[in-house]
Structures are given as C-alpha cells and as structure tokens.
Design a protein around this motif. Structure first.
Motif, PDB file in Angstrom:
ATOM      1  N   THR A 181      -3.091  52.222 -81.259  1.00 38.01           N
ATOM      2  CA  THR A 181      -3.718  53.540 -81.329  1.00 38.01           C
ATOM      3  C   THR A 181      -2.707  54.661 -81.453  1.00 38.01           C
ATOM      4  OG1 THR A 181      -5.377  54.946 -80.231  1.00 38.01           O
ATOM      5  CG2 THR A 181      -3.739  53.937 -78.833  1.00 38.01           C
ATOM      6  N   ILE A 182      -3.157  55.741 -82.052  1.00 35.19           N
ATOM      7  CA  ILE A 182      -2.507  57.039 -81.924  1.00 35.19           C
ATOM      8  C   ILE A 182      -3.611  58.030 -81.591  1.00 35.19           C
ATOM      9  CG2 ILE A 182      -2.640  57.572 -84.416  1.00 35.19           C
ATOM     10  CD1 ILE A 182       0.097  59.006 -84.034  1.00 35.19           C
ATOM     11  N   ASP A 183      -3.367  58.908 -80.626  1.00 33.32           N
ATOM     12  CA  ASP A 183      -4.456  59.779 -80.200  1.00 33.32           C
ATOM     13  C   ASP A 183      -3.948  61.141 -79.782  1.00 33.32           C
ATOM     14  OD1 ASP A 183      -3.570  59.706 -77.478  1.00 33.32           O
ATOM     15  OD2 ASP A 183      -4.767  57.940 -77.053  1.00 33.32           O
ATOM     16  N   VAL A 184      -4.899  62.046 -79.607  1.00 33.73           N
ATOM     17  CA  VAL A 184      -4.669  63.323 -78.929  1.00 33.73           C
ATOM     18  C   VAL A 184      -5.687  63.402 -77.807  1.00 33.73           C
ATOM     19  CG1 VAL A 184      -4.704  65.836 -79.082  1.00 33.73           C
ATOM     20  CG2 VAL A 184      -3.772  64.494 -80.974  1.00 33.73           C
ATOM     21  N   ILE A 185      -5.196  63.477 -76.580  1.00 34.79           N
ATOM     22  CA  ILE A 185      -6.061  63.571 -75.411  1.00 34.79           C
ATOM     23  C   ILE A 185      -6.327  65.042 -75.135  1.00 34.79           C
ATOM     24  CG2 ILE A 185      -6.266  63.046 -72.955  1.00 34.79           C
ATOM     25  CD1 ILE A 185      -4.440  60.650 -73.433  1.00 34.79           C
ATOM     26  N   ALA A 186      -7.610  65.403 -75.166  1.00 37.30           N
ATOM     27  CA  ALA A 186      -7.974  66.816 -75.007  1.00 37.30           C
ATOM     28  C   ALA A 186      -7.788  67.292 -73.579  1.00 37.30           C
ATOM     29  CB  ALA A 186      -9.419  67.023 -75.451  1.00 37.30           C
ATOM     30  N   SER A 187      -7.964  66.397 -72.605  1.00 43.94           N
ATOM     31  CA  SER A 187      -7.831  66.767 -71.189  1.00 43.94           C
ATOM     32  C   SER A 187      -7.112  65.631 -70.480  1.00 43.94           C
ATOM     33  CB  SER A 187      -9.204  66.996 -70.548  1.00 43.94           C
ATOM     34  OG  SER A 187      -9.915  68.016 -71.208  1.00 43.94           O
ATOM     35  N   TRP A 188      -5.779  65.737 -70.415  1.00 40.75           N
ATOM     36  CA  TRP A 188      -5.007  64.673 -69.789  1.00 40.75           C
ATOM     37  C   TRP A 188      -5.204  64.657 -68.271  1.00 40.75           C
ATOM     38  CZ3 TRP A 188      -2.399  60.443 -71.026  1.00 40.75           C
ATOM     39  CH2 TRP A 188      -1.505  59.903 -70.097  1.00 40.75           C
ATOM     40  N   ASN A 189      -5.409  65.812 -67.674  1.00 43.96           N
ATOM     41  CA  ASN A 189      -5.489  65.909 -66.215  1.00 43.96           C
ATOM     42  C   ASN A 189      -6.524  66.958 -65.836  1.00 43.96           C
ATOM     43  OD1 ASN A 189      -4.210  68.285 -66.907  1.00 43.96           O
ATOM     44  ND2 ASN A 189      -2.179  67.589 -66.259  1.00 43.96           N
ATOM     45  N   ALA A 190      -6.610  67.243 -64.544  1.00 52.53           N
ATOM     46  CA  ALA A 190      -7.635  68.162 -64.054  1.00 52.53           C
ATOM     47  C   ALA A 190      -7.453  69.585 -64.554  1.00 52.53           C
ATOM     48  CB  ALA A 190      -7.659  68.152 -62.526  1.00 52.53           C
ATOM     49  N   THR A 191      -6.243  69.937 -65.012  1.00 53.33           N
ATOM     50  CA  THR A 191      -6.021  71.267 -65.557  1.00 53.33           C
ATOM     51  C   THR A 191      -6.269  71.324 -67.062  1.00 53.33           C
ATOM     52  OG1 THR A 191      -3.660  70.794 -65.798  1.00 53.33           O
ATOM     53  CG2 THR A 191      -4.360  71.836 -63.758  1.00 53.33           C
ATOM     54  N   ASN A 245      -4.638  69.799 -69.692  1.00 54.63           N
ATOM     55  CA  ASN A 245      -3.515  69.820 -70.621  1.00 54.63           C
ATOM     56  C   ASN A 245      -3.674  68.764 -71.710  1.00 54.63           C
ATOM     57  OD1 ASN A 245      -2.471  71.770 -68.996  1.00 54.63           O
ATOM     58  ND2 ASN A 245      -0.664  70.629 -68.359  1.00 54.63           N
ATOM     59  N   LEU A 246      -3.122  69.060 -72.887  1.00 52.85           N
ATOM     60  CA  LEU A 246      -3.131  68.124 -73.998  1.00 52.85           C
ATOM     61  C   LEU A 246      -2.082  67.032 -73.782  1.00 52.85           C
ATOM     62  CD1 LEU A 246      -3.274  70.844 -76.772  1.00 52.85           C
ATOM     63  CD2 LEU A 246      -5.070  69.135 -76.411  1.00 52.85           C
ATOM     64  N   ALA A 247      -2.286  65.891 -74.428  1.00 57.31           N
ATOM     65  CA  ALA A 247      -1.334  64.794 -74.371  1.00 57.31           C
ATOM     66  C   ALA A 247      -1.533  63.922 -75.605  1.00 57.31           C
ATOM     67  CB  ALA A 247      -1.523  63.969 -73.094  1.00 57.31           C
ATOM     68  N   SER A 248      -0.621  62.960 -75.791  1.00 56.54           N
ATOM     69  CA  SER A 248      -0.743  62.034 -76.916  1.00 56.54           C
ATOM     70  C   SER A 248      -0.201  60.669 -76.517  1.00 56.54           C
ATOM     71  CB  SER A 248       0.016  62.553 -78.142  1.00 56.54           C
ATOM     72  OG  SER A 248      -0.071  61.626 -79.216  1.00 56.54           O
ATOM     73  N   GLU A 249      -0.840  59.616 -77.048  1.00 58.36           N
ATOM     74  CA  GLU A 249      -0.399  58.240 -76.844  1.00 58.36           C
ATOM     75  C   GLU A 249      -0.117  57.594 -78.193  1.00 58.36           C
ATOM     76  OE1 GLU A 249      -2.775  56.588 -73.032  1.00 58.36           O
ATOM     77  OE2 GLU A 249      -4.037  57.153 -74.727  1.00 58.36           O
ATOM     78  N   PHE A 250       0.802  56.631 -78.188  1.00 56.91           N
ATOM     79  CA  PHE A 250       1.123  55.872 -79.398  1.00 56.91           C
ATOM     80  C   PHE A 250       1.340  54.424 -78.982  1.00 56.91           C
ATOM     81  CE2 PHE A 250       3.842  54.074 -82.665  1.00 56.91           C
ATOM     82  CZ  PHE A 250       3.389  54.642 -83.844  1.00 56.91           C
ATOM     83  N   THR A 251       0.567  53.509 -79.559  1.00 58.63           N
ATOM     84  CA  THR A 251       0.692  52.092 -79.257  1.00 58.63           C
ATOM     85  C   THR A 251       0.604  51.303 -80.556  1.00 58.63           C
ATOM     86  OG1 THR A 251      -0.435  52.387 -77.136  1.00 58.63           O
ATOM     87  CG2 THR A 251      -0.247  50.142 -77.959  1.00 58.63           C
ATOM     88  N   LEU A 252       1.644  50.553 -80.870  1.00 65.08           N
ATOM     89  CA  LEU A 252       1.577  49.681 -82.045  1.00 65.08           C
ATOM     90  C   LEU A 252       0.863  48.380 -81.715  1.00 65.08           C
ATOM     91  CD1 LEU A 252       5.151  50.099 -83.589  1.00 65.08           C
ATOM     92  CD2 LEU A 252       3.013  51.137 -84.352  1.00 65.08           C
ATOM     93  N   ASP A 253       1.223  47.766 -80.605  1.00 66.28           N
ATOM     94  CA  ASP A 253       0.627  46.499 -80.178  1.00 66.28           C
ATOM     95  C   ASP A 253       0.812  46.423 -78.673  1.00 66.28           C
ATOM     96  OD1 ASP A 253      -0.046  43.909 -79.492  1.00 66.28           O
ATOM     97  OD2 ASP A 253       0.841  43.023 -81.279  1.00 66.28           O
ATOM     98  N   ARG A 254      -0.258  46.657 -77.946  1.00 61.86           N
ATOM     99  CA  ARG A 254      -0.126  46.784 -76.495  1.00 61.86           C
ATOM    100  C   ARG A 254       0.236  45.461 -75.821  1.00 61.86           C
ATOM    101  NH1 ARG A 254      -4.401  50.339 -72.954  1.00 61.86           N
ATOM    102  NH2 ARG A 254      -3.078  50.682 -71.142  1.00 61.86           N
ATOM    103  N   THR A 255       0.018  44.338 -76.517  1.00 62.36           N
ATOM    104  CA  THR A 255       0.413  43.052 -75.946  1.00 62.36           C
ATOM    105  C   THR A 255       1.919  42.854 -76.012  1.00 62.36           C
ATOM    106  OG1 THR A 255       0.113  41.888 -78.052  1.00 62.36           O
ATOM    107  CG2 THR A 255      -1.801  42.035 -76.590  1.00 62.36           C
ATOM    108  N   LEU A 256       2.609  43.605 -76.891  1.00 59.77           N
ATOM    109  CA  LEU A 256       4.053  43.466 -77.049  1.00 59.77           C
ATOM    110  C   LEU A 256       4.816  44.676 -76.506  1.00 59.77           C
ATOM    111  CD1 LEU A 256       4.205  42.083 -80.707  1.00 59.77           C
ATOM    112  CD2 LEU A 256       4.347  40.782 -78.577  1.00 59.77           C
ATOM    113  N   TYR A 257       4.199  45.858 -76.584  1.00 62.98           N
ATOM    114  CA  TYR A 257       4.892  47.086 -76.219  1.00 62.98           C
ATOM    115  C   TYR A 257       4.050  47.879 -75.230  1.00 62.98           C
ATOM    116  CZ  TYR A 257       6.941  46.043 -80.806  1.00 62.98           C
ATOM    117  OH  TYR A 257       7.524  45.433 -81.884  1.00 62.98           O
TER     118      TYR A 257
END
Length: 218
Positions: free
Chosen positions: A109-119, A121-133
């Motif tokens: 996945t690649i994403d943009v998280i609209a609400s990472w926490n209670a305040t 804030n924006l965030a982003s994740e990047f995963t090529l293969d979660r079983t390996l990385y």
C-alpha cells in the motif's frame, strides 16, 4: 471532480467521472451524498464493517509505473475532514491479505492518513510487501481544520526515496524510504480507494471536492 445533483444521495454504483481521462471512480458502500452545492461528495465515515460510502478507483493506476521510471508520483486532493477518526484514510492504494474488494490487513500500500491521531495530523504509509518488509510511515506536524476545505498533496520521488506531504501549499512532513526507493510498480494496487483503508481502519468522515493523480513530482 465530484459533481452531482445538490443534496442527492450517491448510492453504490454512482459513477465519479474522470474529466481528463478514463479512470472513472465508483461509489461503493452506503450513506454518501452530494453536498448542498452539488460540487462535493460527502462520505459518512464509521467503522469499516458498517459499510459507509467510499470511492473505488480503477486497478493498476500506479503499478504501471516501471521500476526504471524516475518521474515519480503526485496525489492531490481538495477535501474536508468533518470529524476525526484515527487512521481514517484520504486515499489508500494497494491490497489487503484477503484480496481485492476487502480490508483488514494491508499487505501492499501507499496511503495518506487523514487523521493519524486525536489531533487529526496527516501521515503516510508505504509498504511494498508486508510479509518481507515493515511498513514505512511518517507523521506530519498538522492536519486539515475540521469542516474546512483543504488542499492536500503527497509526492513520491523514486530517485531519492523522499515522500512529502503538503497542506494548503506548505510542507508539513516527509521522510526517506529506507528500502529500495524505486519500486512503485511492486505495489499491488487492486484496492485504490478514497475514504477507505486497506487495513480495515475507520472510513473517512469527510468530503471530496476534487482528486488528481500525476505521473511526476508536482
């Protein structure tokens, strides 16, 4: 653009037309409506299993970028967050362990998280293969004001591995990818979603006015 008849429902199978190409979106789930001006699609949010509305985009939008291509990616949205739901997504392009059309454990996945926490804030994740990385993520220093139309941009530079998020034209956070930084084509993007998470997190309580994706760094 997310235009429709003002204040009308947008039930499942409502089409969101690509104004410059053929990558049309489709509303899935329930409870989505067009706003009072007919220029935005409003999503109801809620837990993933409740089935609130989101937008499904065509498969393969980013995996078609080859490993040797150095032009990168830009995602751009004019959107609102109407209520903070931790980990809710602005966008999430990838797949889950249980496959296309389902959520629960994001595997690529690649994403943009609209609400990472209670305040919120924006965030982003990047995963090529979660079983390996491990998932590579970063938090930012701010997020969209509640109920206010905001301009959010994510850029991904495959030459440097740098990802950046901009909010209303200003840089708000970024990171270098620690792994191979030019393997965008390895993302298994069969669940290309606006407002829904491949990880089964809460759906976005918010709205979209416009969404654009670019091959290249804005």
């Amino acid at each position: 653009s997310f235009t429709g008849t003002a204040s009308d429902p947008a039930p499942a199978a409502t089409m969101i037309m690509d104004s410059v190409g053929t990558a049309h979106g489709e509303v899935l789930g329930t409870g989505a409506v067009f706003d009072a001006t007919g220029t935005s699609l409003v999503l109801p949010g809620g837990v993933d299993t409740a089935g609130g509305g989101y937008v499904n985009l065509p498969n393969g939008l980013i995996s078609e970028i080859s490993n040797v291509d150095t032009s990168g990616l830009t995602f751009e949205a004019w959107m609102k967050v109407n209520a903070i739901s931790t980990y809710s997504r602005m966008l999430d392009f990838g797949n889950s362990l249980t496959g296309e059309g389902t959520a629960g454990y994001q595997t690529s996945t690649i994403d943009v998280i609209a609400s990472w926490n209670a305040t919120g804030n924006l965030a982003s994740e990047f995963t090529l293969d979660r079983t390996l990385y491990n998932t590579q993520y970063f938090n930012t220093s701010s997020g969209p004001a509640i109920g206010v139309l905001s301009h959010v941009v994510l850029t991904v530079d495959p030459q440097t591995g740098i990802r950046k998020i901009y909010l209303n034209g200003l840089p708000t956070g970024g990171t270098n990818l620690a792994l191979n930084n030019n393997l965008i084509s390895m993302i298994d993007d069969v669940n290309n979603w606006l407002g829904r998470s491949n990880g089964g997190d809460p759906r976005l309580n918010g709205s979209f006015d416009e969404f654009r994706s670019y091959k290249g760094i804005m």
